[in-house]
Design a protein around this motif. Structure first.
Motif, PDB file in Angstrom:
ATOM      1  N   LYS A 212       0.862  -1.415  -0.362  1.00  0.00           N
ATOM      2  CA  LYS A 212      -0.094   0.190   0.141  1.00  0.00           C
ATOM      3  C   LYS A 212       0.598   1.348   0.305  1.00  0.00           C
ATOM      4  N   ASP A 213       2.220   1.025   0.921  1.00  0.00           N
ATOM      5  CA  ASP A 213       2.907   2.987   0.970  1.00  0.00           C
ATOM      6  C   ASP A 213       3.842   2.270   0.159  1.00  0.00           C
ATOM      7  N   LEU A 214       4.286   1.766  -0.772  1.00  0.00           N
ATOM      8  CA  LEU A 214       5.284   1.424  -1.522  1.00  0.00           C
ATOM      9  C   LEU A 214       6.382   1.062  -0.695  1.00  0.00           C
ATOM     10  N   ARG A 215       7.030   0.305   0.642  1.00  0.00           N
ATOM     11  CA  ARG A 215       7.894   0.250   0.942  1.00  0.00           C
ATOM     12  C   ARG A 215       8.577  -0.475   0.869  1.00  0.00           C
ATOM     13  N   PHE A 216       9.912  -1.277   1.505  1.00  0.00           N
ATOM     14  CA  PHE A 216      10.106  -2.598   1.848  1.00  0.00           C
ATOM     15  C   PHE A 216       9.899  -2.931   2.953  1.00  0.00           C
ATOM     16  N   LEU A 217      10.226  -3.971   2.132  1.00  0.00           N
ATOM     17  CA  LEU A 217       9.264  -5.337   3.552  1.00  0.00           C
ATOM     18  C   LEU A 217      10.595  -5.442   4.147  1.00  0.00           C
ATOM     19  N   LEU A 218      11.673  -6.135   5.036  1.00  0.00           N
ATOM     20  CA  LEU A 218      12.569  -6.421   5.776  1.00  0.00           C
ATOM     21  C   LEU A 218      12.232  -7.675   6.496  1.00  0.00           C
ATOM     22  N   VAL A 219      12.316  -9.045   6.008  1.00  0.00           N
ATOM     23  CA  VAL A 219      11.730 -10.077   6.393  1.00  0.00           C
ATOM     24  C   VAL A 219      13.257 -11.373   7.716  1.00  0.00           C
ATOM     25  N   VAL A 220      13.030 -11.250   8.407  1.00  0.00           N
ATOM     26  CA  VAL A 220      14.198 -11.762   9.456  1.00  0.00           C
ATOM     27  C   VAL A 220      13.808 -13.305   9.657  1.00  0.00           C
ATOM     28  N   LEU A 221      13.933 -14.260   9.682  1.00  0.00           N
ATOM     29  CA  LEU A 221      13.986 -15.068  10.042  1.00  0.00           C
ATOM     30  C   LEU A 221      14.906 -16.253  11.327  1.00  0.00           C
ATOM     31  N   LEU A 222      14.639 -16.422  11.774  1.00  0.00           N
ATOM     32  CA  LEU A 222      15.283 -17.254  12.807  1.00  0.00           C
ATOM     33  C   LEU A 222      15.304 -18.762  13.291  1.00  0.00           C
TER      34      LEU A 222
ATOM     35  N   ALA B 267      18.012 -13.373   5.981  1.00  0.00           N
ATOM     36  CA  ALA B 267      16.848 -11.903   5.467  1.00  0.00           C
ATOM     37  C   ALA B 267      16.556 -11.472   3.836  1.00  0.00           C
ATOM     38  N   ALA B 268      15.730 -11.192   3.849  1.00  0.00           N
ATOM     39  CA  ALA B 268      14.949 -10.845   2.915  1.00  0.00           C
ATOM     40  C   ALA B 268      14.584  -9.943   2.753  1.00  0.00           C
ATOM     41  N   ILE B 269      14.428  -8.926   1.539  1.00  0.00           N
ATOM     42  CA  ILE B 269      13.433  -7.658   1.296  1.00  0.00           C
ATOM     43  C   ILE B 269      12.984  -7.725   0.361  1.00  0.00           C
ATOM     44  N   VAL B 270      11.435  -7.602   0.686  1.00  0.00           N
ATOM     45  CA  VAL B 270      10.467  -8.197  -0.836  1.00  0.00           C
ATOM     46  C   VAL B 270       9.975  -6.738  -0.764  1.00  0.00           C
ATOM     47  N   ALA B 271       9.081  -5.854  -1.907  1.00  0.00           N
ATOM     48  CA  ALA B 271       9.086  -4.831  -2.656  1.00  0.00           C
ATOM     49  C   ALA B 271       8.007  -5.108  -3.787  1.00  0.00           C
ATOM     50  N   HIS B 272       7.313  -3.877  -4.115  1.00  0.00           N
ATOM     51  CA  HIS B 272       6.747  -4.171  -4.677  1.00  0.00           C
ATOM     52  C   HIS B 272       7.633  -3.815  -6.220  1.00  0.00           C
ATOM     53  N   THR B 273       6.982  -4.834  -7.125  1.00  0.00           N
ATOM     54  CA  THR B 273       7.982  -4.920  -8.654  1.00  0.00           C
ATOM     55  C   THR B 273       7.097  -4.297  -9.379  1.00  0.00           C
ATOM     56  N   PRO B 274       6.762  -3.070  -9.945  1.00  0.00           N
ATOM     57  CA  PRO B 274       5.668  -2.800 -11.013  1.00  0.00           C
ATOM     58  C   PRO B 274       5.852  -3.041 -12.526  1.00  0.00           C
TER      59      PRO B 274
ATOM     60  N   HIS C 136      16.374  -0.207  -6.544  1.00  0.00           N
ATOM     61  CA  HIS C 136      15.432  -0.145  -6.456  1.00  0.00           C
ATOM     62  C   HIS C 136      14.156   0.470  -5.944  1.00  0.00           C
ATOM     63  N   SER C 137      15.083   2.157  -5.399  1.00  0.00           N
ATOM     64  CA  SER C 137      14.565   2.975  -5.387  1.00  0.00           C
ATOM     65  C   SER C 137      13.605   3.743  -6.485  1.00  0.00           C
ATOM     66  N   THR C 138      14.276   3.527  -6.856  1.00  0.00           N
ATOM     67  CA  THR C 138      13.955   4.611  -8.812  1.00  0.00           C
ATOM     68  C   THR C 138      12.484   3.781  -9.356  1.00  0.00           C
ATOM     69  N   THR C 139      12.021   2.674  -9.064  1.00  0.00           N
ATOM     70  CA  THR C 139      11.083   2.297  -9.980  1.00  0.00           C
ATOM     71  C   THR C 139      10.202   2.790  -8.674  1.00  0.00           C
ATOM     72  N   LEU C 140      10.218   2.779  -7.621  1.00  0.00           N
ATOM     73  CA  LEU C 140       9.609   2.624  -6.768  1.00  0.00           C
ATOM     74  C   LEU C 140       9.265   4.092  -6.325  1.00  0.00           C
ATOM     75  N   GLU C 141      10.022   4.894  -6.474  1.00  0.00           N
ATOM     76  CA  GLU C 141      10.002   6.422  -6.771  1.00  0.00           C
ATOM     77  C   GLU C 141       8.865   6.550  -8.140  1.00  0.00           C
ATOM     78  N   ARG C 142       9.348   6.538  -9.381  1.00  0.00           N
ATOM     79  CA  ARG C 142       8.300   6.261 -10.214  1.00  0.00           C
ATOM     80  C   ARG C 142       6.389   5.487  -9.784  1.00  0.00           C
ATOM     81  N   ALA C 143       7.063   4.233  -9.534  1.00  0.00           N
ATOM     82  CA  ALA C 143       6.221   4.126  -8.806  1.00  0.00           C
ATOM     83  C   ALA C 143       4.795   4.937  -7.507  1.00  0.00           C
ATOM     84  N   ARG C 144       5.412   5.477  -6.901  1.00  0.00           N
ATOM     85  CA  ARG C 144       4.530   6.550  -6.053  1.00  0.00           C
ATOM     86  C   ARG C 144       4.699   7.895  -7.046  1.00  0.00           C
TER      87      ARG C 144
END
Length: 511
Positions: free
Chosen positions: A213-223, A281-288, A321-329
């Motif tokens: 929704k907010d076009l942010r980055f999701l940092l997933v950490v699994l232990l 750890a993984a970074i999940v983001a929107h890929t328009p 990936h910030s440029t892609t998200l900036e365009r999407a925003r």
């Protein structure tokens, strides 16, 4: 390449955008910029660096770019056969990196409530339950003593893979997503003490939705608490000031979600993200570029990594990936602005329409009120005119029915002196047995009688009820001779009398 040979339609949208950015910075012609961009694999930053560093032309790369930009060979020489679509043209490889899709995981914990049958039913089924346990134990002992027979039987039964069932070997009670996150945060603080990391206090699906929704980055950490490197990774890397400051920096727009694979939700996420080593750890983001709703894993970090390397991996993936998200925003902001403008226009139109409707309604009500007033005034005027006409007709009709004045002054005759409202005094004789209404009618029709033009063929008006608007009053003593008594003139006045004509006002009459 001459300017006349430049055809922008033969390049993709990303290549056109790279060409526009490059020419805006270097002020080169497109014909001169395209070879350098092709040698730089359409990377604008590399091409700009080569331009300002004074890179010399590379004949091999120019020849390779010329071959790549030459017309495609006939379809017959570039077709390949596939099982899905038969003969089809081979598509050129994409210049952008492909990311692995990150699915939205909704945990499906095992049922916490075990069905317990009623006591009577449990008592009836107890023998069957005992027999089942004895048989299953016997088969288990047989398989333990003769394992080769079990393998032979399983081979004869078929080699179909059995569905993989999730096992909970830790004895942890399955909870909902929010309670699971709260339990992980509590256990993390109990194990590693107070910290400044802002873990997302809800499930992975909620963090996933907020990221999209907010076009942010999701940092997933699994232990994995059972892994040897988990404690070292948390203390030296995850809780290091460098990593904590980078994650908590609001400009990076990071949502941190962490979980233990001992929980059902984190275990399912580790399978979905293809986790092969812990800590992970993984970074999940929107890929328009894939679709308008796709979410992908843009970076993966496995194993024990130093803090500097961990931050460098995060910064590298997010900067690319910030440029892609900036365009999407920007696109989303433009769409929202357009939507807001449309809503404001619609709201203004609705308000204007409501005002127009209100003005029309008020105008219509004013016209109706004016028409109603005109009709009422017209009806009153007609009623007054009709009342005047009926009164005049009644007076002419009543004047011709008044008895003539008797002669003489003997018994049975009453002499009456009447003072009119005009001040004129009229003296007239009436028969004593005449009704008082004849006296009132004489006063009402006096002007017609005195003029001598009373007609003899006038009929009474239809539906007209006459009402006298005056009273005859004896002055000394004051006595009002109204028509309610129903007596004759002689009984009321006697042989003679003086009377005054007093008009009756409408207000007094109404009261």
């Amino acid at each position: 390449m001459a300017d006349g040979d430049f055809d922008p339609n033969q390049y993709s949208d990303s290549q056109k955008e790279a060409l526009g950015t490059y020419t805006a910075v270097t002020n080169q012609e497109p014909s001169a910029a395209i070879p350098l961009l092709e040698r730089s694999q359409w990377n604008v930053q590399i091409a700009i660096a080569k331009f300002f560093d004074g890179e010399a032309p590379d004949p091999v790369e120019e020849a390779r770019a010329a071959i790549a930009s030459s017309p495609a060979p006939p379809p017959s020489s570039s077709r390949q056969e596939t099982l899905m679509n038969g003969f089809s043209h081979s598509s050129p490889p994409s210049n952008r990196a492909r990311f692995n899709a990150a699915p939205r995981i909704v945990p499906q914990p095992e049922h916490q409530n075990v069905y317990r049958p009623p006591f009577i039913l449990a008592l009836v089924l107890a023998p069957f339950n005992l027999i089942y346990r004895l048989l299953s134990g016997s088969f288990g002992l047989f398989a333990y003593l003769f394992p080769f027979l079990a393998r032979m039987l399983s081979g004869r039964a078929g080699s179909r893979p059995q569905p993989r069932r999730q096992r909970d070997t830790t004895g942890r009670r399955p909870l909902n997503a929010q309670d699971t996150a709260a339990r992980f945060i509590r256990e993390f603080e109990e194990e590693y003490g107070q910290h400044e990391l802002a873990f997302f206090p809800n499930g992975y699906a909620q963090a996933y939705d907020l990221t999209k929704k907010d076009l942010r980055f999701l940092l997933v950490v699994l232990l994995s608490p059972e892994h040897d490197d988990t404690s070292t990774f948390v203390r030296t890397t995850l809780l290091s000031p460098e990593v904590v400051d980078y994650i908590n920096d609001p400009q990076n727009k990071i949502i941190l979600w962490a979980g233990s694979v001992q929980d059902s939700e984190a275990y399912q996420i580790s399978n979905a993200l293809n986790c092969s080593k812990f800590p992970f750890a993984a970074i999940v983001a929107h890929t328009p570029e894939d679709s308008s709703t796709s979410m992908s894993t843009i970076a993966r970090i496995s194993g024990l990594v130093p803090p500097s390397a961990f931050v460098a991996r995060l910064r590298s993936a997010m900067s690319h990936h910030s440029t892609t998200l900036e365009r999407a925003r920007a696109s989303r902001s433009e769409q929202q602005a357009t939507r807001n403008l449309r809503e404001e226009q619609n709201s203004a139109y609705e308000r204007s329409l409501a005002q127009d409707r209100e003005r029309v309604r008020q105008r219509r009500e004013e016209e109706e009120a004016r028409s109603r007033t005109e009709r009422e005034e017209k009806a009153k005027a007609e009623a007054a005119e009709r009342a005047t006409r009926d009164l005049e007709q009644w007076r002419r009709w009543r004047a011709q029915r008044i008895p003539a004045e008797p002669s003489g002054s003997g018994e049975g005759i009453t002499r009456v002196s009447i003072r009119m409202t005009s001040g004129e005094r009229v003296v007239r004789k009436f028969r004593a047995e005449a009704d008082m209404e004849d006296l009132y009618a004489f006063v009402e029709c006096y002007d017609i009688l005195s003029s001598g033009v009373a007609s003899t063929d006038t009929s009474a008006p239809q539906g007209y009820q006459h009402r006298y608007r005056f009273s005859l009053v004896s002055p000394m003593p004051r006595v009002v001779h109204d028509l309610a008594g129903g007596q004759s003139i002689g009984e009321r006045i006697g042989r003679s009398g003086n009377l005054l004509v007093e008009p009756i006002d409408d207000d007094d009459d109404d009261s």
